[in-house]
Structures are given as C-alpha cells and as structure tokens.
Design a protein around this motif. Structure first.
Motif, short mmCIF file in Angstrom:
data_model
loop_
_atom_site.label_atom_id
_atom_site.label_comp_id
_atom_site.label_asym_id
_atom_site.label_seq_id
_atom_site.Cartn_x
_atom_site.Cartn_y
_atom_site.Cartn_z
N GLY A 36 3.38 95.99 25.91
CA GLY A 36 1.94 95.99 25.98
C GLY A 36 1.25 94.43 26.28
O GLY A 36 0.44 93.71 26.01
N GLN A 37 2.38 94.38 27.68
CA GLN A 37 2.13 93.13 28.25
C GLN A 37 1.88 93.66 29.79
O GLN A 37 2.06 95.28 30.14
CB GLN A 37 3.14 92.11 28.85
N PRO A 38 0.82 93.05 30.45
CA PRO A 38 0.33 94.00 32.14
C PRO A 38 0.90 94.29 32.68
O PRO A 38 2.22 92.58 32.60
CB PRO A 38 -1.27 93.37 32.06
N ALA A 39 1.28 95.02 33.89
CA ALA A 39 2.46 95.00 34.99
C ALA A 39 2.49 93.48 35.16
O ALA A 39 0.80 93.03 35.89
CB ALA A 39 3.21 95.57 35.67
N ARG A 40 3.17 92.51 36.28
CA ARG A 40 3.00 91.04 36.67
C ARG A 40 4.52 91.57 38.02
O ARG A 40 5.19 90.66 37.42
CB ARG A 40 3.70 90.17 35.83
N PRO A 41 3.63 91.80 39.02
CA PRO A 41 4.34 91.93 40.07
C PRO A 41 5.50 90.71 39.94
O PRO A 41 4.04 89.57 40.37
CB PRO A 41 3.70 93.14 41.04
N ALA A 42 6.50 90.18 40.87
CA ALA A 42 6.87 89.20 40.78
C ALA A 42 7.77 89.26 42.42
O ALA A 42 8.58 90.28 42.17
CB ALA A 42 7.44 88.75 40.26
N THR A 43 7.45 88.23 43.29
CA THR A 43 8.59 88.74 44.25
C THR A 43 10.13 88.00 43.93
O THR A 43 10.02 86.88 43.61
CB THR A 43 8.28 88.03 45.58
N TYR A 44 10.83 88.53 44.57
CA TYR A 44 12.93 88.87 43.97
C TYR A 44 13.51 88.92 45.33
O TYR A 44 13.12 89.62 45.70
CB TYR A 44 13.40 88.55 42.96
N HIS A 45 14.92 87.93 45.21
CA HIS A 45 15.35 88.74 45.78
C HIS A 45 17.09 88.66 45.21
O HIS A 45 17.18 87.09 44.97
CB HIS A 45 15.30 87.70 47.74
N LEU A 46 17.71 89.37 45.99
CA LEU A 46 19.24 88.62 45.55
C LEU A 46 19.81 88.60 47.15
O LEU A 46 20.11 89.23 48.06
CB LEU A 46 19.82 89.95 45.15
N GLU A 47 20.09 86.94 47.00
CA GLU A 47 21.42 86.55 48.41
C GLU A 47 22.50 87.70 48.70
O GLU A 47 22.99 88.64 47.84
CB GLU A 47 21.40 85.20 47.80
N ALA A 48 22.80 87.31 49.77
CA ALA A 48 24.48 88.24 50.24
C ALA A 48 25.57 88.36 49.23
O ALA A 48 25.97 86.90 48.34
CB ALA A 48 25.14 88.20 51.24
N GLU A 49 26.00 89.27 48.73
CA GLU A 49 26.84 89.29 47.56
C GLU A 49 28.38 88.35 48.08
O GLU A 49 28.73 88.45 49.23
CB GLU A 49 27.42 90.82 47.46
#
Length: 422
Positions: A36-49
């Motif tokens: 029921g909520q509009p999609a809200r694209p958001a930037t993210y990243h996963l740092e090196a493992e």
C-alpha cells in the motif's frame, strides 16, 4: 534499556529487498516492500566482506559469556553443544533512504549484515535490534573487527549483544541484519542520538524493545514469523515513574528481596532527555527537567557519553536526577510535552497476530516483572511471558539465547524456537 530483541521475518522480505549477496562492493537500489506504499528507491551499498570463522566466534563468546552471566544462572558456554556450525561473512550496510521524522533530514544509515558462508538464496532473516548503548561507536557494524585476531572483543562490552546474536543465528544458518541507529556508528557526524524516539528509531529498524518495529512492519503488511523480546520496558511513562521512585511495585511472590535500581539508569534518562529535546523540538528540556546541581553534568554527558568522567561522589541516580517539579502540576510546557510523548510512545496496547515471547528476569535491576506481565496480558493469545529465575538485566538476554527449559520456565531458547519456525 532493553538489551535483546529479535524478529524472525518472513522469507518474502529477505534482506530489505536483497535476495542475493554479491562479493565485493555492491551498489544499487532498494524498493519499499511495504504494502500500500509507493516504491521509494534508495541508494545503498554493501562494503567488502569480512570472514569470521566459527572457531573465532566460539572463542569470543566463551570469553564474553561470564560478563553477562555474573550470577551464574546458566551452566556456562559449551562449544560442543552451543557452538557455531558455520563461518560467517560480515559486511557493513550503508543506505541513504531515511528522512528523519521531526527534523526532515535525509541521512545515511549504517548497519551490519551477517550471513553464514553456506547460505543459498533462501535463508531466513533475523532482524536484531540492539539495546541501550552508552557509546557512539560500539554498534553492530563495529563487529566487522572480529576478523582481526588482535581485536579483543571484551573491550567493547556494548557490542557483545551483537556478538552473541551473530554466533547464535548467523553461524547457525540465519541471515542477521542489525541497524546502528541514528546518532551512532561511523556516519554519526556529530548528530545526537534518537534514543527511545519512536518515529526516528523505527525508521532505522531500531526500536523500543522491538515492539515499535513489530507494529510498524505489521501495519504495513510485512509478515513476521516470530518475535523475541528480552527485558522490555513497554510503557515509558510507567518506566520513568518506577526509575524515579514514584511507583513502587510489590515484592514478587516467592522472593525475599529485589535488586536496587542500576546506576546506569540515570545516564540512560539523560540520553533520553537529550534525544527528546532534539527530535521533538523541545529546546531547554534538559535544563528544566534536571535538578540544578546536575544540569552541567547532564549536558556534558549528553554530548560525550563519558560516564567514567562523572565523579561518583556527585553523580545523580534515577531517583534524584529530575527536578522536584517534574511530577507535579504543569510548571513547564516542555516537561508536560515530554510526559505526553512518553505516554504516546507506550507499546502496551497492541494485539499481536503472530507469536511473540517476552523474556524477563526475576532479578532485573531496571525492569520489574510487573512492567512486563501487563504487556503480555494485553498482547492476546500469541503473546507469552517467560520468566528467568535469578536473572539480571544482562543475564535475561543471555538466557534467552543460550538457556534451556531448566532456566527458561520450561520454554526453549530463541534460537531453537526460531529454528522451529524458519
């Protein structure tokens, strides 16, 4: 004040939209999964493992276990029966998806992702909400240091809760996600903490004894398989009255004594005052709420969290921290606003529609059992209270993860319970 809370999320949620984890630095966008909520694209990243072996996790837990079980309510950690079954990959999560309720800021939020090396694309997800941390940097993402053999984990007492959750869940075939919270972690940038501030903490997946987060997820259509809560203070107004000595609960049946309130409650109240002043726009709240002789100390503690710098001979406790006028008639608009907000932020009137367990200790120096059973009774048929005999605040949390029916009033621990649900 709570110190151990977890939700077992439905597989349809996965890792906040991540169905796979790619080695190396990863960038992309997260779609809002809430119905029921509009999609809200958001930037993210996963740092090196970072890889942490099962042996390293077991060794760290063995060293840390006695720090939480000071009254020896458990047999002790046994790696042969409670050891990690997998090595674990740890990674920082960084996202800029959060606009802070009350201030309008858009901030980068950090956290931790822990995944067993044996993981495939279909593993259950545990969302872990850490409890009170009187530090700016001893947060879940800090645990990536575990891969350094020279890192002494017991030096970071406030990070040990996350260590236990990694060893218990991520090393036993669950993915674990854990937020650092606003005002903490490597991207704090001098921002004040949003301690027990409902909107801001729920937005970053950190919440008052997980109940706020559970309610927010369910209200938006997210399925939760099971929820475990340790040492919850669900009614903030009641908690403050108890800590201030305005409410006295009767001695629990069968007990001859109950521990005095912990010394660390007063610093937690100071942090809450600073947080409410900042995020609910109540300028001057700290100055008017705290007794004159402790105002300078409180302001300094809110800025630096340096408890060790407080002179024990002139340090407040929870019963004498607040000004005499605090609990009387309206003497200040901001104090009245604070009390209204504490009441509004209570989490005692929710009817749960999925299993939830409340673990509470019978020697908890911050949370009286009367503060828990009220919430359990109102929670409905899916809520269960599990008492832990002789358990302090920390020991209650530890028993919930490592205890057995003998210490948990006949119930199993959270790992076994979540495994039965996964």
């Amino acid at each position: 004040m709570n110190i151990g809370v977890s939700l077992l999320l439905s597989p349809t949620l996965w890792l906040f939209g991540l169905s796979t984890v790619t080695p190396g630095v990863m960038a992309g966008s997260i779609s809002n999964p809430w119905k029921g909520q509009p999609a809200r694209p958001a930037t993210y990243h996963l740092e090196a493992e970072t890889l942490v072996t099962a042996q390293r996790l077991d060794s760290a837990v063995a060293l840390s276990f006695p720090l939480f079980d000071t009254s020896s309510i458990l047999p002790g950690f046994d790696a042969t029966t409670q050891g990690a079954s997998n090595d674990v990959v740890l990674r920082h999560i960084v996202t800029t998806m959060t606009t802070i309720s009350g201030t309008g800021e858009t901030v980068a939020v950090t956290g931790l992702l822990a995944v067993p090396v044996s993981a495939n694309n279909t593993i259950p997800v545990v969302s872990w909400q850490h409890g009170t941390i009187l530090s700016f940097d001893q947060v879940p993402s800090h645990m990536v240091k575990l891969s350094d053999p020279n890192y002494n984990v017991t030096d970071d007492a406030d990070s040990l809760e996350t260590l236990f959750n990694i060893q218990r869940f991520a090393a036993n075939r669950f993915a674990v996600i854990a937020a650092d919270y606003i005002g903490k972690g490597p991207l704090r940038e001098g921002r004040g903490e949003a301690y027990v501030v409902k909107g801001a903490t729920t937005q970053t997946c950190g919440a008052l004894n997980t109940l706020w987060l559970h309610q927010a997820l369910r209200s938006n259509g997210i399925d939760i398989e099971a929820t475990a809560v340790a040492s919850p203070f669900s009614d903030l107004d009641q908690a403050w009255r108890y800590w201030s000595g305005k409410v006295i609960f009767p001695l629990p049946k069968g007990l001859e004594s109950y521990p005095p309130l912990a010394a660390w409650i007063a610093p937690c109240m100071i942090v809450a005052l600073g947080s409410y002043e900042l995020y609910y726009n109540l300028p001057g709240l700290m100055e008017t709420a705290v007794r004159p002789q402790y105002r300078e100390l409180a302001e300094r503690n809110w800025q630096d969290y340096n408890i060790s710098a407080i002179d024990p001979s002139n340090s407040p406790n929870s019963t004498n921290l607040l000004a005499d006028s605090f609990w009387k008639g309206c003497t200040n608009d901001h104090i009245s606003a604070l009390q209204r907000q504490l009441i509004r932020n209570a989490a005692i009137d929710w009817e749960y529609d999925s299993p939830i367990r409340f673990y509470y200790g019978l020697a908890d120096e911050a949370v009286h059992l009367a503060m828990v059973t009220r919430t359990v009774a109102a929670g409905g048929r899916y809520a269960a209270g599990i008492q832990v005999a002789r358990a302090s605040h920390r020991a209650t949390f530890l028993a919930g993860l490592y205890g057995s029916g003998a210490s948990l009033d006949g119930f199993d621990n959270v790992l076994s319970w979540f495994q039965s649900k996964a």
